[in-house]
Design a protein around this motif. Sequence first.
Motif, PDB file in Angstrom:
ATOM      1  N   THR A 333     -32.321 -11.504 -23.236  1.00  0.00           N
ATOM      2  CA  THR A 333     -33.560 -11.615 -23.993  1.00  0.00           C
ATOM      3  C   THR A 333     -33.421 -12.770 -24.972  1.00  0.00           C
ATOM      4  O   THR A 333     -32.479 -12.806 -25.773  1.00  0.00           O
ATOM      5  CB  THR A 333     -33.856 -10.323 -24.780  1.00  0.00           C
ATOM      6  N   ASN A 335     -35.559 -15.589 -27.816  1.00  0.00           N
ATOM      7  CA  ASN A 335     -36.459 -15.351 -28.942  1.00  0.00           C
ATOM      8  C   ASN A 335     -37.905 -15.198 -28.449  1.00  0.00           C
ATOM      9  O   ASN A 335     -38.202 -15.407 -27.277  1.00  0.00           O
ATOM     10  CB  ASN A 335     -36.324 -16.451 -30.009  1.00  0.00           C
ATOM     11  N   ASP A 336     -38.792 -14.827 -29.378  1.00  0.00           N
ATOM     12  CA  ASP A 336     -40.146 -14.453 -28.968  1.00  0.00           C
ATOM     13  C   ASP A 336     -40.991 -15.639 -28.495  1.00  0.00           C
ATOM     14  O   ASP A 336     -42.116 -15.449 -28.024  1.00  0.00           O
ATOM     15  CB  ASP A 336     -40.861 -13.695 -30.090  1.00  0.00           C
ATOM     16  N   LYS A 337     -40.474 -16.849 -28.591  1.00  0.00           N
ATOM     17  CA  LYS A 337     -41.174 -17.990 -28.011  1.00  0.00           C
ATOM     18  C   LYS A 337     -41.002 -18.036 -26.497  1.00  0.00           C
ATOM     19  O   LYS A 337     -41.754 -18.726 -25.807  1.00  0.00           O
ATOM     20  CB  LYS A 337     -40.633 -19.302 -28.603  1.00  0.00           C
ATOM     21  N   PRO A 339     -40.551 -15.258 -23.894  1.00  0.00           N
ATOM     22  CA  PRO A 339     -40.432 -13.897 -23.367  1.00  0.00           C
ATOM     23  C   PRO A 339     -40.165 -13.835 -21.870  1.00  0.00           C
ATOM     24  O   PRO A 339     -39.614 -12.843 -21.394  1.00  0.00           O
ATOM     25  CB  PRO A 339     -41.795 -13.273 -23.706  1.00  0.00           C
TER      26      PRO A 339
END
Length: 538
Positions: A333, A335-337, A339
């Motif tokens: 996983t 970072n949220d940049k 997904p």
Amino acid sequence: MKHEFNKGIFMKLLSGKTLTLLLTSTLFSLTGCGGSSDSGGDSGSSGGGSSGTPQWVAGVFAPDSELAGQCAADQTGSELTEKLWLRSWSNDTYLWYDEIADIDPAPFGVIPYFNQLKTQELSATGNTKDKFHSSMPTSEWEQLNQSGAAVGYGAHFFIQQANGTQDRKITVTYVEPNSPASIEHVSRGYVVTEIDGVNVKDAADSASIALLNRGLFPDSAGQHTHFTFKHLDGQTFSDMTLTAQTIVSTPVQNTTTIVTTTGRVGYLQFNSHIATAERGLFDAVNTLSDAGVDDLVLDLRYNGGGLLAMAGQLGYMIAGNQATQGKIFERSTFNDKHPNTDPVTGQALTPMPFFSESLGFNASLLGAGQSLPSLNLSRLFVLTTANTCSASEALMNGLRGIDIEVIQIGDTTCGKPYGFYPTPNCGTTFFTVQFKGENDKGFGDYSDGFVPSVNPTLESEIPGCSLSDDFNHALGDTDERLLNAALYYRANDRCPTLLGKAAKAKPRAQFIDTGFILEDTRSQNVLHNNRILTQSSQ
């Protein structure tokens, strides 16, 4: 849900000169000196003057690809462009990018600036959140990753720092074959009492500590250092001069079969997930398979990690095809940049499998595509210390994710469910945490390490025995404390009753030395405590 892995892409990456990917999951390497993809959710430019020269503007990040390879050394760029590349690359790929303070890089050198491009936050348990941020010259990294080649004497040391309750002590943990230390018959359990005339226990000034550090951790081949060692009997001493050289480590050692009244037990000492270990593990597991072992004791006490895909291979060789078929070894996983896409490779995120074939990490030793042997075991005994880290922890976690019983004997592991792609730019390779790994069941929360416990209550606690390392016996000796406890547990389904406080693993000390710490700060030390997703072209 069926988990798929694009083997074609993976093997294609193997065929070229690659970047190395460190830590818990993902599977690729890449080429180039510039790093990764464009900067995701941020837009704008760090360049801005009338001359078009890149500049720092708070909160504005140019794509790192526009800054890569612009170096001060060859005048294609400047120190500022190198720092701006680090800033954009970190903002795009760092796992905790939103916890980096965006400060003006102007007052910093390149490496000092990189050193502060990380979170300063603490974990939920109050420990340092990012303990793994580092860099080293690219030439050193490539040599180290391929063969474990590093300057030294061939002796590995455990250092007990001085504090209010204990003296400073340096003990040999193991010795590389055919090394200067081996030739001089230095053995596990030897205690270093003096280095170049400085008494280890009594050194209490900065000059003495500097001499001890220089002697223990030589920077260049040819360095001569005089050691005094105390033998295991506590009475015999040896004086010798060791000459540092480039040591190529032997990552797989002491493959033996122990015959017990209830079956055959394999023992395997595995020290590092480096490229040359693929052949060593292949041969070792073949040997144990031919011997018909019923159980395996895997000694990972000094294994700080390395190639994550190799851990996936070893997981297959332990558990076999039936247990691993359709299962994942680790899922990454970012970072949220990012997904759904790996920001380094640009490929869609796919889980890492248990590999059933060789990957050719060092093709001169073992080419890609050969079927791996397997032991088809339903449980594994693992010997651990605080030096058991990263890819070694991923192996434990990956096997637990497919219901292979893992029994842990020793001390709490280091705690690194995170990983990164070693990324080169302008002659330096940078390591910044970029992803977190989870097993097939979705578990990856062990940032404080896996803990052996007689009564586990947390997922990070593993059935087993909390015991300290035993330097009084050779590794692989059935009387050695950790191996002996594993054999006892196997026969009795419980930990042995041991007398004496020395046998119990102690909480990790908070050393309050008077500022005089013995520490290996060399670049080559970066290989320890890392999970590396590197595929080699060699």
